[in-house]
Design a protein around this motif. Structure first.
Motif, short mmCIF file in Angstrom:
data_model
loop_
_atom_site.label_atom_id
_atom_site.label_comp_id
_atom_site.label_asym_id
_atom_site.label_seq_id
_atom_site.Cartn_x
_atom_site.Cartn_y
_atom_site.Cartn_z
N THR A 269 14.88 -3.59 13.48
CA THR A 269 15.06 -2.17 13.19
C THR A 269 16.19 -1.60 14.03
O THR A 269 16.92 -0.70 13.59
CB THR A 269 13.77 -1.39 13.47
OG1 THR A 269 12.70 -1.99 12.75
CG2 THR A 269 13.92 0.07 13.07
N PHE A 270 16.33 -2.13 15.23
CA PHE A 270 17.38 -1.66 16.14
C PHE A 270 18.48 -2.72 16.30
O PHE A 270 19.25 -2.67 17.24
CB PHE A 270 16.76 -1.33 17.51
CG PHE A 270 15.85 -0.15 17.48
CD1 PHE A 270 16.33 1.12 17.72
CD2 PHE A 270 14.50 -0.31 17.19
CE1 PHE A 270 15.49 2.23 17.69
CE2 PHE A 270 13.65 0.80 17.15
CZ PHE A 270 14.15 2.06 17.39
N PHE A 271 18.51 -3.68 15.35
CA PHE A 271 19.52 -4.74 15.34
C PHE A 271 19.48 -5.55 16.64
O PHE A 271 20.52 -5.91 17.19
CB PHE A 271 20.91 -4.15 15.11
CG PHE A 271 20.99 -3.23 13.92
CD1 PHE A 271 20.94 -3.74 12.63
CD2 PHE A 271 21.07 -1.86 14.09
CE1 PHE A 271 20.98 -2.90 11.53
CE2 PHE A 271 21.11 -1.01 13.00
CZ PHE A 271 21.07 -1.52 11.71
N CYS A 272 18.29 -5.82 17.11
CA CYS A 272 18.10 -6.58 18.34
C CYS A 272 17.38 -7.89 18.04
O CYS A 272 16.56 -7.95 17.13
CB CYS A 272 17.26 -5.77 19.34
SG CYS A 272 18.15 -4.38 20.07
N PRO A 273 17.68 -8.93 18.81
CA PRO A 273 18.53 -8.89 20.00
C PRO A 273 20.01 -8.93 19.65
O PRO A 273 20.41 -9.55 18.66
CB PRO A 273 18.13 -10.16 20.75
CG PRO A 273 17.72 -11.12 19.65
CD PRO A 273 17.07 -10.27 18.60
N LYS B 145 27.45 0.53 13.84
CA LYS B 145 26.23 1.30 13.59
C LYS B 145 25.87 2.10 14.83
O LYS B 145 26.30 1.78 15.94
CB LYS B 145 25.07 0.37 13.21
CG LYS B 145 25.34 -0.54 12.02
CD LYS B 145 24.13 -1.41 11.74
CE LYS B 145 24.36 -2.35 10.57
NZ LYS B 145 25.31 -3.42 10.90
N LYS B 146 25.04 3.11 14.66
CA LYS B 146 24.54 3.90 15.79
C LYS B 146 23.02 3.94 15.72
O LYS B 146 22.44 4.24 14.68
CB LYS B 146 25.11 5.32 15.74
CG LYS B 146 26.62 5.37 15.91
CD LYS B 146 27.13 6.81 15.97
CE LYS B 146 28.64 6.83 16.19
NZ LYS B 146 29.19 8.20 16.31
N VAL B 147 22.38 3.61 16.84
CA VAL B 147 20.92 3.66 16.91
C VAL B 147 20.49 4.26 18.25
O VAL B 147 21.26 4.29 19.21
CB VAL B 147 20.28 2.25 16.77
CG1 VAL B 147 20.64 1.62 15.44
CG2 VAL B 147 20.70 1.34 17.91
#
Length: 660
Positions: free
Chosen positions: A245-249, A306-308
């Motif tokens: 969801t937060f493009f992690c890791p 992207k921005k999160v």
């Protein structure tokens, strides 16, 4: 710099020629790979990021007709630079050239009108000054931007004698260089391209540098995730978090900060899931940057940006840690009054996003709003004015505890309800007490300027082992990791500056997590019914012997003095230290430390002194601790007698000290 004509768009070119997307020309000297990078990228391979997916030799006749070449040679390597010489219908296309089997240092970016070329032995990058945000370089010595394991420079004009050297073009090139460094070490998989997160503190130059670095990364084909205002620990944490969801890791992370330095400074810290990059890595990146001279914007590669709000993930982890320590109680700090001083840096989140969800009262917290001019005080837990400010806030609000952070939240300190400060040796003692309760007998690694009283406290009172190492938070952390690798258990690495890392937190240098460990003690004491405010913390450092007198003096080396005889300040400083070491052995009142990893540490007259060479500057810092001012002067006189023969050393501060 070699100018070329515009390139065809890759699909137009390759389809017209019935050639695969990536082409290989096996020259007599080196196998050459030509690849096209743009927004609709083919999936990468698991091998070298520049490796060929589907390749065939390009005939010499094709190269002769469509390429122009420029051979460059030096003592270390030979390289061929070439570009396809075909009119373009789609100008915003970036081509990459590399020779397989060679290091990424030798890779070059060919843009629509230029070839990035540079001699590996050069650290300078030159291009004409212009309004173009990517290509406008002044003459920049990239290696001078290195500050140990960080990059730092002047990003804002206006301070006399401090010319700007960390511009947007420089930042963009550094971003591209980090991308090359990362691609060489991380193999992309078939499902996604490498990702890099970027965050920044409250500095006024932060956003423009964030956008510039993003262009450099995206232009190199990496996906970029911007976090905006963030903390340094959060950036490292983003390489460990598993949450798509937060493009992690993420594969790499960059924090834009210059810690507590003035408003006109800024810099970069770099991370992978292995931790912060070290000095050799930073030098590597800067050398790469010096070899990239881009004449046109590379942002046109259109890799995603992207921005999160990753800070929401990071703060929720801190909250969960305190709740767990209190037996999964929802509001384990209910009834505690805790004030926060963020110094107008990035740490304002701690009051509203960590303490309040845990039930704490935070009224009286101050300077939480980000302001890169730092109008109230320097955000520095070592600064006397800053500590006085948080102490005052604790008293005025009758708070149980005060917490203060530096600008990027990798350092911290605290104040109990009586106004007693927990910073420097006292913070190390407190953290040692907490960690040794959990891990009896463990080794605590600290920097070199910690007191003898701290050693006695850790080893005699707490039953642990004190391993006094070198200055530099990365040095301390790496030493703790090394000790564990050879079988000596260590769970805490901490500096007097307020940098601290724990094994349980992946050796993350995290000022907020240090404060969480203090909150855990408050919460667990409350849960057990034995809570008495912050006295539970104060009691943990009972018995710590603290010096009556302590001072740090800085002896500068004049690099232009003829006494250096053309040598480096580092060589000169080492000569000073060697001479002092020899002098000490002939003084019956002084005793050299039997184990010492930095400078010359000597005990005598009931106290001690340490003279060492600064990690980065032409300075010899002198630390003295003693039971009285008179004893401290005696130690100072011993140092002065030994160094007075070194005429390039400015001893004015020491002269004044011994004459008081």
């Amino acid at each position: 710099m070699v100018d070329t004509l515009p390139l065809y768009h890759e699909d137009d070119l390759l389809c017209a020629l019935h050639l695969p997307r990536r082409l290989v020309y096996h020259s007599a000297a080196l196998p050459i790979v030509v690849s096209a990078a743009r927004s609709r990228r083919p999936p990468p391979t698991r091998s070298h990021p520049m490796a060929v997916m589907s390749a065939m030799p390009i005939p010499n006749s094709f190269l002769a007709q469509h390429c122009q070449c420029n051979w460059q040679s030096n003592t270390k390597s030979s390289s061929v630079l070439f570009a396809l010489d075909i009119p373009s219908t789609r100008p915003f296309q970036v081509w990459k050239l590399a020779w397989t089997g060679m290091s990424a240092m030798q890779s070059h970016i060919i843009s629509m009108r230029g070839i990035s070329s540079g001699k590996p032995t050069s650290n300078m990058c030159n291009a004409a000054q212009s309004t173009n945000a990517v290509s406008s370089f002044e003459k920049v010595d990239f290696l001078k931007l290195q500050n140990g394991s960080d990059i730092r420079g002047v990003a804002v004009a206006g301070v006399e004698g401090e010319p700007v050297n960390l511009t947007e073009p420089v930042a963009e090139v550094i971003g591209a260089a980090f991308a090359a460094w990362l691609l060489e070490r991380k193999n992309p998989n078939e499902s996604r391209w490498l990702r890099v997160s970027i965050g920044h503190d409250s500095r006024i130059s932060a956003k423009k540098l964030q956008d510039a670095v993003s262009r450099g990364l995206a232009g190199a084909g990496l996906d970029v995730i911007q976090y905006g205002l963030a903390s340094t620990p959060a950036m490292f944490n983003s390489t460990l978090t598993v949450d798509e969801t937060f493009f992690c890791p993420v594969d790499g992370s960059i924090m834009i900060t210059a810690s507590h330095l003035p408003y006109n400074r800024n810099g970069f810290k770099f991370f992978t899931n292995a931790g912060g990059l070290g000095k050799p890595d930073i030098k590597d990146i800067l050398v790469r940057a010096a070899n990239i001279c881009v004449k046109e914007s590379i942002q046109s590669a259109n890799a995603t940006v992207k921005k999160v709000d990753y800070m929401a993930v990071y703060t929720s982890d801190l909250v969960a840690a305190v709740r767990k320590a209190a037996g999964n109680t929802e509001k384990p700090l209910e009834g505690f009054h805790i004030v926060v001083d963020a110094g107008n840096g990035a740490g304002g989140f701690f009051a509203g996003e960590v303490l309040e969800p845990l039930g704490a009262i935070t009224t009286g917290s101050q300077f939480l709003e980000p302001d890169g001019m730092f109008p109230n005080h320097i955000p520095n837990p070592e600064d006397k004015v800053a500590m006085k400010a948080i102490t005052k806030a604790v008293h005025e609000n009758k708070a149980d505890l005060g917490i203060i952070f530096d600008t990027d939240v990798d350092r911290s300190a605290a104040v109990d309800s009586s106004g007693r400060e927990f910073n420097r040796n006292r913070l190390i003692a407190l953290m040692s007490a907490i960690v040794l309760e959990e891990h009896p007998g463990t080794t605590v690694v600290t920097d070199s300027v910690t007191s003898d009283g701290l050693t006695t406290f850790i080893e005699k009172k707490l039953g642990g082992k004190h391993h006094r190492f070198k200055r530099g938070y990365k040095n301390v952390i790496d030493e703790a990791i090394r000790l564990n690798s050879i079988g000596e258990e260590s769970h805490l690495a901490i500096e007097t500056s307020g940098h601290g890392a724990l094994e349980e937190n992946n050796w993350l240098d995290d000022g907020a997590y240090l404060m969480v460990k203090l909150l855990n003690k408050l919460a667990s004491a409350k849960a057990s019914g034995s809570s008495s405010g912050s006295s539970v913390l104060t009691d943990l450092v009972e018995g710590l012997e603290e010096p009556a007198f302590a001072v740090e003096l800085r002896l500068k080396i004049d690099q232009n003095h003829p006494d250096l005889k053309g040598g480096s300040f580092r060589d000169y400083g080492e000569a000073v230290l060697k001479h002092l070491e020899n002098k000490v052995t002939s003084d019956a009142n002084l005793k050299k430390a039997p184990i010492n990893y930095e400078g010359v540490r000597v005990s005598g007259y009931g106290g001690w002194f340490l003279l060492r060479l600064s990690l980065h500057d032409p300075v010899l810092p002198l630390n003295i601790e003693a039971p009285s001012n008179g004893d401290a002067v005696k130690l100072g006189l011993a140092v002065l007698a030994a160094v007075k023969e070194f005429f390039a050393l400015d001893t004015l501060a020491l002269d004044k000290f011994v004459q008081q």
